[in-house]
Design a protein around this motif. Structure first.
Motif, short mmCIF file in Angstrom:
data_model
loop_
_atom_site.label_atom_id
_atom_site.label_comp_id
_atom_site.label_asym_id
_atom_site.label_seq_id
_atom_site.Cartn_x
_atom_site.Cartn_y
_atom_site.Cartn_z
N GLY A 30 0.81 -1.21 0.00
CA GLY A 30 0.00 0.00 0.00
C GLY A 30 0.84 1.26 0.00
N LEU A 31 1.95 1.22 0.71
CA LEU A 31 2.87 2.37 0.77
C LEU A 31 3.77 2.44 -0.45
N GLY A 32 3.86 1.32 -1.19
CA GLY A 32 4.73 1.28 -2.37
C GLY A 32 6.19 1.22 -2.02
N VAL A 33 6.55 0.44 -1.00
CA VAL A 33 7.95 0.35 -0.57
C VAL A 33 8.40 -1.11 -0.51
N SER A 34 9.71 -1.29 -0.60
CA SER A 34 10.32 -2.59 -0.36
C SER A 34 10.77 -2.64 1.09
N LEU A 35 10.37 -3.68 1.79
CA LEU A 35 10.77 -3.81 3.19
C LEU A 35 12.26 -4.09 3.33
N THR A 36 12.89 -4.56 2.26
CA THR A 36 14.31 -4.93 2.31
C THR A 36 15.11 -4.17 1.27
N HIS A 37 14.80 -2.91 1.09
CA HIS A 37 15.55 -2.06 0.14
C HIS A 37 17.02 -2.06 0.54
N ARG A 38 17.87 -2.58 -0.33
CA ARG A 38 19.26 -2.80 0.08
C ARG A 38 20.05 -1.51 0.30
N ARG A 39 19.52 -0.39 -0.15
CA ARG A 39 20.19 0.88 0.12
C ARG A 39 20.02 1.28 1.58
N HIS A 40 19.00 0.74 2.23
CA HIS A 40 18.66 1.18 3.57
C HIS A 40 18.81 0.12 4.66
N CYS A 41 18.72 -1.16 4.31
CA CYS A 41 18.75 -2.18 5.35
C CYS A 41 19.17 -3.52 4.75
N HIS A 42 19.39 -4.48 5.62
CA HIS A 42 19.78 -5.81 5.16
C HIS A 42 18.74 -6.87 5.53
N GLY A 43 17.56 -6.43 5.95
CA GLY A 43 16.53 -7.40 6.31
C GLY A 43 15.31 -6.72 6.91
N VAL A 44 14.37 -7.56 7.30
CA VAL A 44 13.15 -7.07 7.94
C VAL A 44 12.87 -7.94 9.17
N SER A 45 12.40 -7.32 10.23
CA SER A 45 12.06 -8.04 11.46
C SER A 45 10.56 -7.93 11.70
N PHE A 46 9.88 -9.07 11.74
CA PHE A 46 8.46 -9.10 12.05
C PHE A 46 8.33 -9.34 13.55
N VAL A 47 7.63 -8.47 14.24
CA VAL A 47 7.59 -8.55 15.70
C VAL A 47 6.21 -8.16 16.20
N THR A 48 5.77 -8.83 17.26
CA THR A 48 4.53 -8.43 17.92
C THR A 48 4.87 -7.55 19.13
N ALA A 49 4.04 -6.57 19.38
CA ALA A 49 4.27 -5.67 20.51
C ALA A 49 3.88 -6.29 21.84
N HIS A 50 3.30 -7.50 21.80
CA HIS A 50 2.84 -8.16 23.03
C HIS A 50 3.53 -9.51 23.16
N THR A 51 4.30 -9.70 24.21
CA THR A 51 4.90 -11.00 24.47
C THR A 51 3.89 -11.86 25.24
N GLU A 52 4.18 -13.13 25.36
CA GLU A 52 3.25 -14.07 26.00
C GLU A 52 2.96 -13.69 27.45
N ASP A 53 3.94 -13.08 28.12
CA ASP A 53 3.75 -12.70 29.52
C ASP A 53 3.22 -11.27 29.65
N HIS A 54 2.69 -10.74 28.52
CA HIS A 54 2.11 -9.39 28.48
C HIS A 54 3.16 -8.29 28.61
N GLY A 55 4.43 -8.65 28.44
CA GLY A 55 5.48 -7.65 28.43
C GLY A 55 5.69 -7.10 27.02
N GLU A 56 6.83 -6.47 26.81
CA GLU A 56 7.17 -5.90 25.50
C GLU A 56 8.50 -6.47 25.03
N PRO A 57 8.72 -6.48 23.72
CA PRO A 57 10.00 -6.96 23.20
C PRO A 57 11.14 -6.05 23.64
N ASP A 58 12.35 -6.50 23.39
CA ASP A 58 13.54 -5.68 23.65
C ASP A 58 13.71 -4.74 22.48
N TRP A 59 13.09 -3.55 22.60
CA TRP A 59 13.09 -2.60 21.48
C TRP A 59 14.50 -2.13 21.14
#
Length: 271
Positions: free
Chosen positions: A128-157
């Motif tokens: 929808g935004l018209g972008v590549s998630l792994t544009h090699r000029r800007h990054c070397h990968g993509v991380s898919f992450v949920t903001a809610h851990t199983e214990d209701h905490g947060e990831p290590d941002w």
């Protein structure tokens, strides 16, 4: 009674547009005896399963939801009767879709399971935004992450920010202020960021901004769940107007006009 062994298909319904379903998904639905329908899937998907009994088993954050254990028992009950059960999940079943728990429960009961992949809302948001998630000029990968851990905490941002990958954050709208603040401790304030609500669906909404304005702009524009938050330099490649530029344009001032005005003010002060 059917004496043939039943099975369960974990079917990924994609982000909402039925045109994005795979042929394999359509064939599975046509052969289904029972469909367990997720809240985030397009409800019209049941038209592809004309002979199936449809049972709605919605699961939505912050809303009344069908208990996961009950869903697992339903799948087992009908499959053990020799029926073909299709568990329809929004997006991609293997990405934050509780598929791991369901696979374990079904295999533990000796039930055959088939997995049909689909398009995750993170990919639909990027499209929808018209972008590549792994544009090699800007990054070397993509991380898919949920903001809610199983214990209701947060990831290590901080650790996620240190990867310098594009971050695709799911289920983060209720914590958008805290997660943006945590990421700002490690990333520049002007890091491109976006929110895409109902990605890939008819009601899709997009917001392009920067990390230090992410929470405020999302709140001001009335964005809520379900939505994907994208953060990283690759998101800056989008042609979507930035929120602050759009605000200036609505006020009758373009971004170029604003920049020119700031230049004249600086010249006047110097004189």
């Amino acid at each position: 009674m059917n004496t043939q062994p039943g099975k369960v298909t974990l079917l990924s319904a994609g982000p909402g547009d039925l045109d994005l379903l795979t042929l394999k998904a359509a064939k599975a639905l046509a052969a289904a005896d029972v469909v367990l329908l997720d809240d985030l899937a397009n409800p019209e998907i049941v038209t592809l399963a004309p002979q199936a009994r449809v049972i709605r088993v919605g699961k939505r954050g912050g809303c009344r939801s069908t208990p996961q254990a009950f869903i697992e028992r339903l799948m087992q009950r009908y499959a053990l009767k020799g029926l073909h059960v299709v568990r329809v999940k929004g997006g991609e079943a293997l990405l934050f879709g509780r598929a791991g728990e369901e696979l374990a429960a079904l295999r533990g009961a000796g039930i055959t399971v088939e997995i049909v992949n689909g398009i995750s809302s993170g990919f639909a948001a990027a499209a929808g935004l018209g972008v590549s998630l792994t544009h090699r000029r800007h990054c070397h990968g993509v991380s898919f992450v949920t903001a809610h851990t199983e214990d209701h905490g947060e990831p290590d941002w901080a650790a996620l920010a240190a990867t310098r990958t594009t971050l695709a954050i799911y289920m983060g709208m209720r914590r958008i202020e805290s997660l943006a603040g945590a990421l700002l401790a490690s990333l520049p304030a002007d890091t491109p960021a976006a929110v895409v609500q109902w990605a890939g669906g008819a009601d899709e909404r997009r917001l392009l901004t920067r990390l230090d304005r992410l929470a405020a702009d999302a709140a001001s524009a009335g964005f809520g769940s379900p939505a994907v938050i994208l953060v990283g330099d690759a998101i800056g490649e989008s042609v979507e107007p930035r929120a602050q530029d759009a605000d200036a344009s609505r006020d009758g001032v373009t971004a170029a006009d604003a920049g020119e005005s700031r230049g004249r003010e600086a010249t006047a002060r110097a004189a």
